[in-house]
Design a protein around this motif. Structure first.
Motif, PDB file in Angstrom:
ATOM      1  N   TYR A   1      -5.908   6.549  -3.067  1.00 26.02           N
ATOM      2  CA  TYR A   1      -4.808   7.360  -2.558  1.00 26.02           C
ATOM      3  C   TYR A   1      -5.213   8.821  -2.367  1.00 26.02           C
ATOM      4  N   VAL A   2      -6.218   9.275  -3.098  1.00 28.72           N
ATOM      5  CA  VAL A   2      -6.770  10.605  -2.833  1.00 28.72           C
ATOM      6  C   VAL A   2      -7.338  10.647  -1.418  1.00 28.72           C
ATOM      7  N   LEU A   3      -8.047   9.586  -1.037  1.00 28.81           N
ATOM      8  CA  LEU A   3      -8.601   9.515   0.316  1.00 28.81           C
ATOM      9  C   LEU A   3      -7.490   9.471   1.357  1.00 28.81           C
ATOM     10  N   TRP A   4      -6.462   8.677   1.093  1.00 30.14           N
ATOM     11  CA  TRP A   4      -5.331   8.606   2.032  1.00 30.14           C
ATOM     12  C   TRP A   4      -4.654   9.971   2.158  1.00 30.14           C
ATOM     13  N   THR A   5      -4.501  10.654   1.041  1.00 23.56           N
ATOM     14  CA  THR A   5      -3.857  11.967   1.064  1.00 23.56           C
ATOM     15  C   THR A   5      -4.648  12.940   1.931  1.00 23.56           C
ATOM     16  N   GLN A   6      -5.966  12.895   1.831  1.00 21.15           N
ATOM     17  CA  GLN A   6      -6.812  13.786   2.620  1.00 21.15           C
ATOM     18  C   GLN A   6      -6.627  13.563   4.120  1.00 21.15           C
ATOM     19  N   VAL A   7      -6.268  12.346   4.503  1.00 23.00           N
ATOM     20  CA  VAL A   7      -6.058  12.036   5.916  1.00 23.00           C
ATOM     21  C   VAL A   7      -4.608  12.270   6.330  1.00 23.00           C
ATOM     22  N   VAL A   8      -3.672  11.846   5.482  1.00 20.71           N
ATOM     23  CA  VAL A   8      -2.252  11.834   5.862  1.00 20.71           C
ATOM     24  C   VAL A   8      -1.585  13.189   5.674  1.00 20.71           C
ATOM     25  N   ARG A   9      -1.921  13.905   4.611  1.00 20.33           N
ATOM     26  CA  ARG A   9      -1.237  15.177   4.348  1.00 20.33           C
ATOM     27  C   ARG A   9      -1.350  16.165   5.513  1.00 20.33           C
ATOM     28  N   PRO A  10      -2.529  16.343   6.126  1.00 13.74           N
ATOM     29  CA  PRO A  10      -2.592  17.255   7.275  1.00 13.74           C
ATOM     30  C   PRO A  10      -1.665  16.838   8.416  1.00 13.74           C
ATOM     31  N   VAL A  11      -1.433  15.535   8.559  1.00 15.51           N
ATOM     32  CA  VAL A  11      -0.516  15.054   9.598  1.00 15.51           C
ATOM     33  C   VAL A  11       0.910  15.452   9.250  1.00 15.51           C
TER      34      VAL A  11
ATOM     35  N   SER B   1       0.833  -1.204   0.000  1.00 13.81           N
ATOM     36  CA  SER B   1       0.000   0.000   0.000  1.00 13.81           C
ATOM     37  C   SER B   1       0.867   1.254   0.000  1.00 13.81           C
ATOM     38  N   VAL B   2       2.068   1.169   0.548  1.00 19.56           N
ATOM     39  CA  VAL B   2       3.041   2.254   0.439  1.00 19.56           C
ATOM     40  C   VAL B   2       3.756   2.171  -0.905  1.00 19.56           C
ATOM     41  N   ARG B   3       4.189   0.985  -1.255  1.00 19.00           N
ATOM     42  CA  ARG B   3       4.935   0.825  -2.512  1.00 19.00           C
ATOM     43  C   ARG B   3       4.173   1.376  -3.714  1.00 19.00           C
ATOM     44  N   PHE B   4       2.862   1.148  -3.773  1.00 15.82           N
ATOM     45  CA  PHE B   4       2.076   1.571  -4.932  1.00 15.82           C
ATOM     46  C   PHE B   4       1.548   2.997  -4.824  1.00 15.82           C
ATOM     47  N   TRP B   5       1.999   3.727  -3.805  1.00 15.85           N
ATOM     48  CA  TRP B   5       1.593   5.133  -3.693  1.00 15.85           C
ATOM     49  C   TRP B   5       2.472   5.948  -4.638  1.00 15.85           C
ATOM     50  N   LYS B   6       2.181   5.837  -5.908  1.00 11.70           N
ATOM     51  CA  LYS B   6       3.031   6.421  -6.945  1.00 11.70           C
ATOM     52  C   LYS B   6       2.999   7.951  -6.933  1.00 11.70           C
ATOM     53  N   SER B   7       1.933   8.516  -6.431  1.00 13.51           N
ATOM     54  CA  SER B   7       1.798   9.979  -6.435  1.00 13.51           C
ATOM     55  C   SER B   7       2.238  10.596  -5.111  1.00 13.51           C
ATOM     56  N   LEU B   8       2.939   9.843  -4.284  1.00  7.93           N
ATOM     57  CA  LEU B   8       3.282  10.303  -2.941  1.00  7.93           C
ATOM     58  C   LEU B   8       4.044  11.621  -2.966  1.00  7.93           C
ATOM     59  N   ASP B   9       5.043  11.739  -3.853  1.00  6.81           N
ATOM     60  CA  ASP B   9       5.816  12.982  -3.930  1.00  6.81           C
ATOM     61  C   ASP B   9       4.919  14.189  -4.170  1.00  6.81           C
ATOM     62  N   GLN B  10       4.033  14.056  -5.148  1.00  5.43           N
ATOM     63  CA  GLN B  10       3.142  15.157  -5.487  1.00  5.43           C
ATOM     64  C   GLN B  10       2.115  15.401  -4.392  1.00  5.43           C
ATOM     65  N   ASP B  11       1.627  14.323  -3.797  1.00  2.00           N
ATOM     66  CA  ASP B  11       0.574  14.452  -2.789  1.00  2.00           C
ATOM     67  C   ASP B  11       1.067  15.149  -1.530  1.00  2.00           C
ATOM     68  N   MET B  12       2.360  15.046  -1.234  1.00  2.00           N
ATOM     69  CA  MET B  12       2.906  15.657  -0.022  1.00  2.00           C
ATOM     70  C   MET B  12       3.733  16.908  -0.306  1.00  2.00           C
ATOM     71  N   ALA B  13       3.890  17.272  -1.574  1.00  2.00           N
ATOM     72  CA  ALA B  13       4.697  18.447  -1.934  1.00  2.00           C
ATOM     73  C   ALA B  13       4.170  19.701  -1.230  1.00  2.00           C
ATOM     74  N   PRO B  14       5.085  20.584  -0.811  1.00  2.00           N
ATOM     75  CA  PRO B  14       6.531  20.598  -1.067  1.00  2.00           C
ATOM     76  C   PRO B  14       7.352  19.855  -0.008  1.00  2.00           C
ATOM     77  N   HIS B  15       6.703  19.114   0.847  1.00  2.00           N
ATOM     78  CA  HIS B  15       7.434  18.415   1.897  1.00  2.00           C
ATOM     79  C   HIS B  15       8.193  17.234   1.294  1.00  2.00           C
ATOM     80  N   PRO B  16       9.476  17.072   1.615  1.00  2.00           N
ATOM     81  CA  PRO B  16      10.281  15.989   1.034  1.00  2.00           C
ATOM     82  C   PRO B  16       9.899  14.633   1.606  1.00  2.00           C
ATOM     83  N   VAL B  17       9.633  13.684   0.725  1.00  2.00           N
ATOM     84  CA  VAL B  17       9.250  12.344   1.162  1.00  2.00           C
ATOM     85  C   VAL B  17      10.097  11.305   0.434  1.00  2.00           C
TER      86      VAL B  17
END
Length: 229
Positions: free
Chosen positions: A206-216, A57-73
């Motif tokens: 992953y849009v749903l995950w981003t909505q939860v994880v990005r604020p954290v 579920s982490v490995r396939f988060w292909k948009s992670l960089d963009q979803d958390m930008a500008p924070h480095p991941v």
């Protein structure tokens, strides 16, 4: 040669064949771990970013960089892994990055393989112990085990493990629990956010995950302890 001896010999050969076909945990993930080393060599990681590690579920988060930008991941998920595998490869998938915080997703495959919620929590405690020894008070965010169509029959066990780890987080200042479960359910069942296998998520998941994880991530970036890199 007796028939009983022949049967025993055939059974022994079959057992050897099965043993050879199942790679040991130390080698099963070697290609992925080697690929991480190659990526790090090509682009040396900067310390103090946010590390995401765990299973597919982490490995396939292909948009992670963009979803958390500008924070480095940095994404160091490897498919099929269990908690003990992440601990085993700690020095390859965690230590080199000296992360500001770690977002951890694993345990789902453990339950599917027959481990109990209690064993999942014990394995996660072993990961925390390794983190304490190597990275001190670095913050861990445990992303809750996700409900899925393929493993809906395991939802009760997942909920038990999630509740136990949430309780553990209530006792540790270096551990927080990030609950993605409510966002993934509709009318008491998993939303239609999975690919054909019913297990791995579509981009909508992953849009749903981003909505939860990005604020954290944003909160940690603003208020977390100074980077220890």
């Amino acid at each position: 040669m007796s028939r009983s001896f022949t049967r025993r010999a055939l059974m022994a050969l079959a057992l050897l064949s099965l043993t050879a076909a199942a790679p040991a945990p130390e080698t099963r993930f070697s290609p992925e771990i080697a690929r991480f080393a190659e990526l790090d060599k090509a682009t040396p990681p900067k310390p103090c970013g946010f590390l995401f590690t765990g299973s597919s579920s982490v490995r396939f988060w292909k948009s992670l960089d963009q979803d958390m930008a500008p924070h480095p991941v940095t994404n160091r998920g490897f498919g099929g892994s269990q908690i003990a595998d992440v601990t085993l490869y700690f020095d390859q998938v965690v230590t080199p990055y000296r992360p500001r915080a770690i977002f951890f997703y694993a345990g789902e495959n453990d339950l599917n393989a027959g481990r109990t919620p209690e064993q999942v929590v014990a394995d996660f405690q072993a990961f925390l112990d390794r983190k304490d020894k190597t990275l001190g008070a670095t913050k861990i965010y445990f992303i809750s085990l996700k409900p899925s169509k393929a493993r809906w029959d395991q939802f009760a066990s997942q909920s038990q493990a999630n509740a136990a780890i949430k309780a553990l987080a209530d006792q540790r200042p270096d551990l927080d629990y990030v609950d993605v479960v409510p966002a993934m359910l509709e009318a008491g069942a998993p939303k239609d956010i999975f690919v054909a296998d019913g297990l791995h998520m579509t981009p909508a998941g992953y849009v749903l995950w981003t909505q939860v994880v990005r604020p954290v991530v944003e909160h940690e970036a603003k208020t977390g302890a100074a980077c220890r890199g």
